[in-house]
Design an enzyme around this catalytic site. Sequence first.
Site, mmCIF file in Angstrom:
data_model
loop_
_atom_site.group_PDB
_atom_site.id
_atom_site.type_symbol
_atom_site.label_atom_id
_atom_site.label_comp_id
_atom_site.label_asym_id
_atom_site.label_seq_id
_atom_site.Cartn_x
_atom_site.Cartn_y
_atom_site.Cartn_z
ATOM 1 N N GLU A 274 0.886 -1.171 0.000
ATOM 2 C CA GLU A 274 0.000 0.000 0.000
ATOM 3 C C GLU A 274 0.919 1.214 0.000
ATOM 4 O OE1 GLU A 274 -3.292 -0.132 0.007
ATOM 5 O OE2 GLU A 274 -3.716 -2.200 0.559
ATOM 6 N N CYS A 308 -1.765 9.202 2.621
ATOM 7 C CA CYS A 308 -1.565 8.733 1.247
ATOM 8 C C CYS A 308 -2.682 9.206 0.324
ATOM 9 C CB CYS A 308 -1.487 7.216 1.228
ATOM 10 S SG CYS A 308 -2.962 6.459 1.917
HETATM 11 P P1 NAD Z 1 8.643 4.416 4.798
HETATM 12 O O1 NAD Z 1 8.552 3.565 3.576
HETATM 13 O O2 NAD Z 1 9.896 5.178 5.014
HETATM 14 O O3 NAD Z 1 8.473 3.513 6.116
HETATM 15 C C1 NAD Z 1 7.356 2.669 6.294
HETATM 16 C C2 NAD Z 1 7.762 1.484 7.176
HETATM 17 O O4 NAD Z 1 8.741 0.699 6.493
HETATM 18 C C3 NAD Z 1 8.387 1.863 8.522
HETATM 19 O O5 NAD Z 1 7.929 0.959 9.502
HETATM 20 C C4 NAD Z 1 9.867 1.667 8.274
HETATM 21 O O6 NAD Z 1 10.602 1.365 9.435
HETATM 22 C C5 NAD Z 1 9.862 0.472 7.341
HETATM 23 N N1 NAD Z 1 11.058 0.353 6.508
HETATM 24 C C6 NAD Z 1 11.835 1.364 6.034
HETATM 25 N N2 NAD Z 1 12.847 0.840 5.298
HETATM 26 C C7 NAD Z 1 12.696 -0.497 5.313
HETATM 27 C C8 NAD Z 1 13.421 -1.582 4.733
HETATM 28 N N3 NAD Z 1 14.503 -1.371 3.978
HETATM 29 N N4 NAD Z 1 12.988 -2.838 4.940
HETATM 30 C C9 NAD Z 1 11.876 -3.077 5.685
HETATM 31 N N5 NAD Z 1 11.146 -2.094 6.260
HETATM 32 C C10 NAD Z 1 11.549 -0.825 6.078
HETATM 33 O O7 NAD Z 1 7.367 5.347 4.762
HETATM 34 P P2 NAD Z 1 6.951 6.507 5.767
HETATM 35 O O8 NAD Z 1 7.786 7.712 5.497
HETATM 36 O O9 NAD Z 1 6.906 5.981 7.151
HETATM 37 O O10 NAD Z 1 5.436 6.778 5.289
HETATM 38 C C11 NAD Z 1 5.094 7.680 4.293
HETATM 39 C C12 NAD Z 1 4.709 6.974 3.011
HETATM 40 O O11 NAD Z 1 3.696 6.000 3.262
HETATM 41 C C13 NAD Z 1 4.110 7.924 1.972
HETATM 42 O O12 NAD Z 1 4.647 7.659 0.705
HETATM 43 C C14 NAD Z 1 2.618 7.577 2.006
HETATM 44 O O13 NAD Z 1 1.933 7.885 0.826
HETATM 45 C C15 NAD Z 1 2.645 6.124 2.308
HETATM 46 N N6 NAD Z 1 1.371 5.690 2.901
HETATM 47 C C16 NAD Z 1 0.542 4.876 2.181
HETATM 48 C C17 NAD Z 1 -0.696 4.485 2.706
HETATM 49 C C18 NAD Z 1 -1.644 3.603 1.939
HETATM 50 O O14 NAD Z 1 -2.631 3.149 2.511
HETATM 51 N N7 NAD Z 1 -1.409 3.350 0.671
HETATM 52 C C19 NAD Z 1 -1.072 4.916 3.985
HETATM 53 C C20 NAD Z 1 -0.199 5.743 4.683
HETATM 54 C C21 NAD Z 1 1.029 6.112 4.136
#
Ligand code: NAD
Length: 497
Positions: A274, A308
């Site tokens: 997502e 998002c």
């Molecule tokens: P992010 O991708 O930086 O982090 C999300 C999660 O992934 C965190 O728990 C982080 O620790 C983990 N993570 C980071 N690197 C990783 C790796 N290499 N391996 C495994 N896990 C890892 O995102 P963010 O900055 O926390 O959130 C913002 C983003 O999320 C925006 O792009 C937003 O649009 C998206 N988002 C999408 C939805 C949806 O329902 N589609 C909902 C909310 C946010």
Amino acid sequence: MSSAALSSVTGAVAGGSGFREYVNHPGYEVVAYVDGGFEPPPSDWIPVLDKAAGVPFGRYANSSAEQVHRAVTAARRAQPDWAATSSTTRQAVLREFARQLEIRHDELIALIIRETGGTAEKAEEELGQSVTQLLNSATQLTENAGDILPPYKPGKISLSRAVPLGVIGLIVPWNYPMSLAMRALAPGLAYGNAVVLKPAELTPIAGGQVLAEAAHAAGVPAGVFSVVPGDGQGTGQALVRHPSVDLVHFTGSGEVGRQIAAIAAASMRPAQLELGGDNAFVVLEDADIDRAASCAVWSSLWYQGQTCITTGRHIVLRGAAQAFTEAVADRVSRLRVGDPLREDVDLGPVITERQLARFHDGMVAPSVAAGARVATGGTRDGLFYAPTVLTDVTPDMPVFTEEIFGPVMPITVVDTEDEALALVNRHHSMMNSIFTGDHMRGLALASRLASNEVHVNDGYARHGGEGQQRAFTRRQWIGVQTTDVPYPAWAESRSPG
Ligand code: NAD
């Protein structure tokens, strides 16, 4: 951590006049919850900040790869028995899980405000969605769990039944830490899976510790649900790469999503991703400008634009442009930014300095340098960013081409509906809005937009619902041959002559 060290901070934050009155918590400690037990931290404590006050009000530690391994192994062991429990047992556990959250309502609202920097309205929405999701999943698990398939051979009864996927590795972001975890956790558990959750580093309390405590108190059996707080590179990677995880469910950025998809593909396992989107808000010249402006402000600035489904681009027909821009700028210039624990605040802080620099230095500043005009906002005081309306935005500017994820409303003027349509469809978006005085015109335009979700004269999204059984189960075909049927002669065990 001594709770005294944190309680003084808590008291100071909530002590002044004008602050909402909530239960003060003496300070949170987040530890791994593995196989039904809360474990001492294997590494140094890391503070969890109150995002508006900028002071610690909790702490967590990175879970080790060994803890992740034990959590996944326990999930693998516990999952078959959990799937074999009666639906009434699982329903009762999920309902009690919901109740355990509800009885902490006041404390959890204050926690979500402080940990995410959102307003009380946002915190109520998040907690409400989490409770509702649990109750919905408890109901959905008794719905039809399969189909009878058409007979393709005489005497053969075939059925297709939904069976659990097994062990789900769940990774969530910081913006809606509790409800984004819950949207996979509740249906995952309901349909008989075990779940290992890694919350985001910025929000491990509402997104991890509280869920572990509530599930534990509700009687979720040991191993069926574990929580491994930690960073992405260490703890997250250990979970994603673990060979006993059957499905990785990830919500977050496209960049990390791509890495996770590649890891899942290399090991021939599914991943549900997502991700973000660059959502558009189209205003046609016959729109009700007041309604459009109010909806646009809400869609763009809810939770400081950090969702998002936030509207990141406003595409306005020339005939509506001036009135729409004035109406939006007027509303936005009156918004009050500050500590969301206060009652007189509409928008809280941006989540981190890094995130603020990403959209301000990386998108707003270069767009302004390229000719965009600041109608209101564009300034900051620490993490408190004045909500910003930008006009004269062209489709090549960073505020138009990138997902902003901050409280910025870029307005782009176009001459025709086709031009608007082409601009919307040029980007990947999750949800788009169209404002028009003619519903049929809105419907016709909506049907030409590529996004999965379009709202005419509204902006809205939901999660949950009827798709969840498919997402958290797989289909198993069972065929029972009830009559004797002939096989090819060469396969029959008849000795020749
Ligand atoms: P992010 O991708 O930086 O982090 C999300 C999660 O992934 C965190 O728990 C982080 O620790 C983990 N993570 C980071 N690197 C990783 C790796 N290499 N391996 C495994 N896990 C890892 O995102 P963010 O900055 O926390 O959130 C913002 C983003 O999320 C925006 O792009 C937003 O649009 C998206 N988002 C999408 C939805 C949806 O329902 N589609 C909902 C909310 C946010």
